[in-house]
Design an enzyme around this catalytic site. Structure first.
Site, PDB file in Angstrom:
ATOM      1  N   HIS A   1      -2.143  -0.767  -1.803  1.00  0.00           N
ATOM      2  CA  HIS A   1      -1.505  -1.518  -2.893  1.00  0.00           C
ATOM      3  C   HIS A   1       0.105  -1.257  -2.762  1.00  0.00           C
ATOM      4  O   HIS A   1       0.695  -0.975  -1.694  1.00  0.00           O
ATOM      5  CB  HIS A   1      -1.884  -0.785  -4.118  1.00  0.00           C
ATOM      6  CG  HIS A   1      -1.489   0.741  -4.214  1.00  0.00           C
ATOM      7  ND1 HIS A   1      -2.181   1.757  -3.484  1.00  0.00           N
ATOM      8  CD2 HIS A   1      -0.202   1.329  -4.442  1.00  0.00           C
ATOM      9  CE1 HIS A   1      -1.370   3.064  -3.453  1.00  0.00           C
ATOM     10  NE2 HIS A   1      -0.208   2.653  -4.014  1.00  0.00           N
TER      11      HIS A   1
ATOM     12  N   HIS B   1      -1.914  -1.600 -12.955  1.00  0.00           N
ATOM     13  CA  HIS B   1      -1.066  -0.741 -12.370  1.00  0.00           C
ATOM     14  C   HIS B   1      -0.083  -1.450 -11.143  1.00  0.00           C
ATOM     15  O   HIS B   1       0.708  -0.998 -10.712  1.00  0.00           O
ATOM     16  CB  HIS B   1      -1.100   0.580 -12.214  1.00  0.00           C
ATOM     17  CG  HIS B   1      -1.838   1.087 -13.273  1.00  0.00           C
ATOM     18  ND1 HIS B   1      -1.526   1.276 -14.649  1.00  0.00           N
ATOM     19  CD2 HIS B   1      -3.548   1.376 -13.496  1.00  0.00           C
ATOM     20  CE1 HIS B   1      -2.376   1.831 -15.373  1.00  0.00           C
ATOM     21  NE2 HIS B   1      -3.560   2.013 -14.677  1.00  0.00           N
TER      22      HIS B   1
ATOM     23  N   HIS C   1       1.536   0.911   0.080  1.00  0.00           N
ATOM     24  CA  HIS C   1       0.909   2.380   0.326  1.00  0.00           C
ATOM     25  C   HIS C   1      -0.563   2.073   0.729  1.00  0.00           C
ATOM     26  O   HIS C   1      -1.273   1.181   0.357  1.00  0.00           O
ATOM     27  CB  HIS C   1       0.821   3.347  -1.068  1.00  0.00           C
ATOM     28  CG  HIS C   1       1.896   3.779  -1.389  1.00  0.00           C
ATOM     29  ND1 HIS C   1       2.305   4.033  -2.499  1.00  0.00           N
ATOM     30  CD2 HIS C   1       3.145   4.013  -0.681  1.00  0.00           C
ATOM     31  CE1 HIS C   1       3.735   4.532  -2.888  1.00  0.00           C
ATOM     32  NE2 HIS C   1       3.932   4.435  -1.454  1.00  0.00           N
TER      33      HIS C   1
ATOM     34  N   THR D   1       1.338   9.029  -6.876  1.00  0.00           N
ATOM     35  CA  THR D   1       2.576   8.691  -7.657  1.00  0.00           C
ATOM     36  C   THR D   1       1.969   8.084  -9.009  1.00  0.00           C
ATOM     37  O   THR D   1       2.847   7.654  -9.772  1.00  0.00           O
ATOM     38  CB  THR D   1       3.459   7.735  -6.807  1.00  0.00           C
ATOM     39  OG1 THR D   1       2.702   6.703  -6.972  1.00  0.00           O
ATOM     40  CG2 THR D   1       3.865   8.373  -5.742  1.00  0.00           C
TER      41      THR D   1
ATOM     42  N   HIS E   1       4.209  -1.290  -4.782  1.00  0.00           N
ATOM     43  CA  HIS E   1       5.161  -1.106  -5.750  1.00  0.00           C
ATOM     44  C   HIS E   1       6.471  -1.671  -5.520  1.00  0.00           C
ATOM     45  O   HIS E   1       6.822  -1.997  -4.421  1.00  0.00           O
ATOM     46  CB  HIS E   1       5.592   0.358  -5.904  1.00  0.00           C
ATOM     47  CG  HIS E   1       4.413   1.542  -5.713  1.00  0.00           C
ATOM     48  ND1 HIS E   1       3.954   2.055  -7.115  1.00  0.00           N
ATOM     49  CD2 HIS E   1       3.472   1.920  -4.762  1.00  0.00           C
ATOM     50  CE1 HIS E   1       2.833   2.720  -6.750  1.00  0.00           C
ATOM     51  NE2 HIS E   1       2.631   2.686  -5.251  1.00  0.00           N
TER      52      HIS E   1
ATOM     53  N   GLU F   1       9.176   3.451  -4.260  1.00  0.00           N
ATOM     54  CA  GLU F   1       9.238   5.013  -4.790  1.00  0.00           C
ATOM     55  C   GLU F   1       9.779   5.936  -3.948  1.00  0.00           C
ATOM     56  O   GLU F   1      10.631   6.600  -4.396  1.00  0.00           O
ATOM     57  CB  GLU F   1       7.617   5.175  -4.744  1.00  0.00           C
ATOM     58  CG  GLU F   1       6.591   4.250  -5.678  1.00  0.00           C
ATOM     59  CD  GLU F   1       5.628   4.697  -6.205  1.00  0.00           C
ATOM     60  OE1 GLU F   1       4.504   5.114  -5.625  1.00  0.00           O
ATOM     61  OE2 GLU F   1       5.516   4.897  -7.298  1.00  0.00           O
TER      62      GLU F   1
HETATM   63  N1  LIG Z   1       0.960   5.506  -4.972  1.00  0.00           N
HETATM   64  S1  LIG Z   1      -0.500   6.278  -4.773  1.00  0.00           S
HETATM   65  O1  LIG Z   1      -0.871   5.925  -3.479  1.00  0.00           O
HETATM   66  O2  LIG Z   1      -0.624   7.746  -5.357  1.00  0.00           O
HETATM   67  C1  LIG Z   1      -1.657   5.265  -5.797  1.00  0.00           C
HETATM   68  C2  LIG Z   1      -1.404   4.379  -6.557  1.00  0.00           C
HETATM   69  F1  LIG Z   1       0.025   4.034  -6.947  1.00  0.00           F
HETATM   70  C3  LIG Z   1      -2.040   3.610  -7.396  1.00  0.00           C
HETATM   71  F2  LIG Z   1      -1.696   2.692  -8.602  1.00  0.00           F
HETATM   72  C4  LIG Z   1      -3.431   3.834  -7.416  1.00  0.00           C
HETATM   73  S2  LIG Z   1      -4.686   2.883  -8.128  1.00  0.00           S
HETATM   74  O3  LIG Z   1      -6.134   3.208  -7.984  1.00  0.00           O
HETATM   75  O4  LIG Z   1      -4.159   1.332  -8.032  1.00  0.00           O
HETATM   76  C5  LIG Z   1      -4.427   3.157  -9.930  1.00  0.00           C
HETATM   77  C6  LIG Z   1      -4.475   4.389 -10.334  1.00  0.00           C
HETATM   78  O5  LIG Z   1      -4.996   5.444  -9.396  1.00  0.00           O
HETATM   79  C7  LIG Z   1      -3.803   4.802  -6.529  1.00  0.00           C
HETATM   80  N2  LIG Z   1      -5.223   4.941  -6.274  1.00  0.00           N
HETATM   81  C8  LIG Z   1      -5.955   6.138  -5.567  1.00  0.00           C
HETATM   82  C9  LIG Z   1      -5.697   7.457  -6.287  1.00  0.00           C
HETATM   83  C10 LIG Z   1      -7.061   7.402  -7.059  1.00  0.00           C
HETATM   84  C11 LIG Z   1      -8.019   6.701  -6.452  1.00  0.00           C
HETATM   85  C12 LIG Z   1      -9.334   6.501  -6.433  1.00  0.00           C
HETATM   86  C13 LIG Z   1     -10.031   5.582  -5.605  1.00  0.00           C
HETATM   87  C14 LIG Z   1      -9.523   4.624  -4.965  1.00  0.00           C
HETATM   88  C15 LIG Z   1      -8.107   4.758  -4.782  1.00  0.00           C
HETATM   89  C16 LIG Z   1      -7.306   5.846  -5.364  1.00  0.00           C
HETATM   90  C17 LIG Z   1      -3.102   5.629  -5.944  1.00  0.00           C
HETATM   91  F3  LIG Z   1      -3.156   6.584  -4.580  1.00  0.00           F
HETATM   92 ZN   LIG Z   2       1.219   3.895  -4.324  1.00  0.00          ZN
END
Ligand SMILES: NS(=O)(=O)c1c(F)c(F)c(S(=O)(=O)CCO)c(N[C@H]2CCc3ccccc32)c1F
Ligand SMILES: [Zn+2]
Length: 263
Positions: free
Chosen positions: A91, A66, A117, A198, A93, A104
């Site tokens: 990470h 993702h 982010h 998101t 976007h 976003e």
């Molecule tokens: N745009 S965002 O900041 O809302 C956001 C993301 F866009 C995203 F892609 C991820 S992820 O972990 O790479 C993939 C699905 O959770 C997270 N991951 C976070 C959420 C769940 C989780 C669990 C452990 C470590 C990181 C995260 C995320 F917080």
């Molecule tokens: Zn994000």
């Protein structure tokens, strides 16, 4: 959890089918429209601690299908919020090589080339990010708009390794570096609101801080990010490019967006 994508089948319109919160309230991102903003003189500058990591530390760079994410040590934290929020990962976007609109959050409808982010969790109350992710006071995410302009060498400390994580679930160790250099120089000007992840599961657990000032990277650096990655596994055929991984703007529902700056 069940698979989800940003477009086509399993795209964001179908997220609520398997992830009910995605169809709920307090969703992110939103468009920072002028009429939603309220100046709050009590919003303090964001203060981050231990972001200047030593190069002897190693971080995990990974492609989770993702986004491209960098694991962060929990001794990095935000000290200017009501609770200590410790770092978990960062990470990105983005759009695509010819779509320089992949942020976003947006400002009066203006979409930036990309958005970074930095995800933190409330380490006063929860032992790790997975325990915090679905709690109302669980997460604090710092958002940084990315624009094309002058190169920023700090991003190369990350982007130069991106070819090592081209395919989904690939991970490599990279030398740590000063994460503060990825943030804009001014941390006192930002948008603040209550929102959500998101991505699925879209938990409404995020205190959002999106800095007013974008960072710039060069077109070459942006292309390294936007064209290098695949959402599919190395053995999959055909391969699917990982791009345009941004969620559309969500309804503000009568939320106010606080701003720490006067127009
Ligand atoms: N745009 S965002 O900041 O809302 C956001 C993301 F866009 C995203 F892609 C991820 S992820 O972990 O790479 C993939 C699905 O959770 C997270 N991951 C976070 C959420 C769940 C989780 C669990 C452990 C470590 C990181 C995260 C995320 F917080
Ligand atoms: Zn994000």
């Amino acid at each position: 959890g069940r698979k989800w994508t940003y477009n086509g089948l399993d795209g964001e319109h179908d997220w609520p089918t398997n992830y009910p919160f995605c169809g709920g309230a307090f969703q992110s991102p939103i468009d920072f429209q002028t009429h939603l903003l309220r100046y709050d003189p009590n919003l303090p500058p964001i203060q981050v601690q231990n972001y200047n990591l030593s190069t002897s530390e190693q971080l995990t760079l990974g492609n989770n299908g993702h986004s491209v994410q960098l694991s962060l040590p929990s001794h990095m934290y935000i000290s200017s919020l009501p609770h200590r929020y410790s770092a978990a990962q960062l990470h990105f976007h983005w759009g695509s090589s010819n779509l320089l609109t992949g942020s976003e959050h947006t400002v009066n409808g203006k979409q930036f080339a990309g958005e970074m982010h930095v995800v933190h969790f409330n380490s006063d109350k929860y032992p790790n990010v997975s325990m915090a992710v679905d709690k109302h006071d669980g997460l604090a995410v710092l958002g940084v708009f990315i624009e094309i302009g002058e190169a920023n060498p700090a991003f190369d400390k990350l982007f130069r390794f991106i070819s090592g994580v081209k395919y989904r679930d690939q991970k490599i160790q990279v030398p740590a570096f000063n994460i503060r250099a990825l943030l804009p120089d001014r941390l006192d000007q930002y948008y603040r609101y209550d929102g959500s992840l998101t991505t699925p599961p879209c938990y409404p657990s995020v205190l959002w801080t999106v800095f007013r000032k974008p960072v710039t990277i060069s077109r070459k650096q942006f292309l390294a990010l936007a064209t290098a990655l695949y959402a599919s596994f190395a053995q999959d055929s055909p391969s699917m490019p990982l791009h345009e991984n941004y969620r559309k703007s969500q309804l503000p529902d009568n939320r106010v967006v606080l701003v720490s700056f006067r127009e």
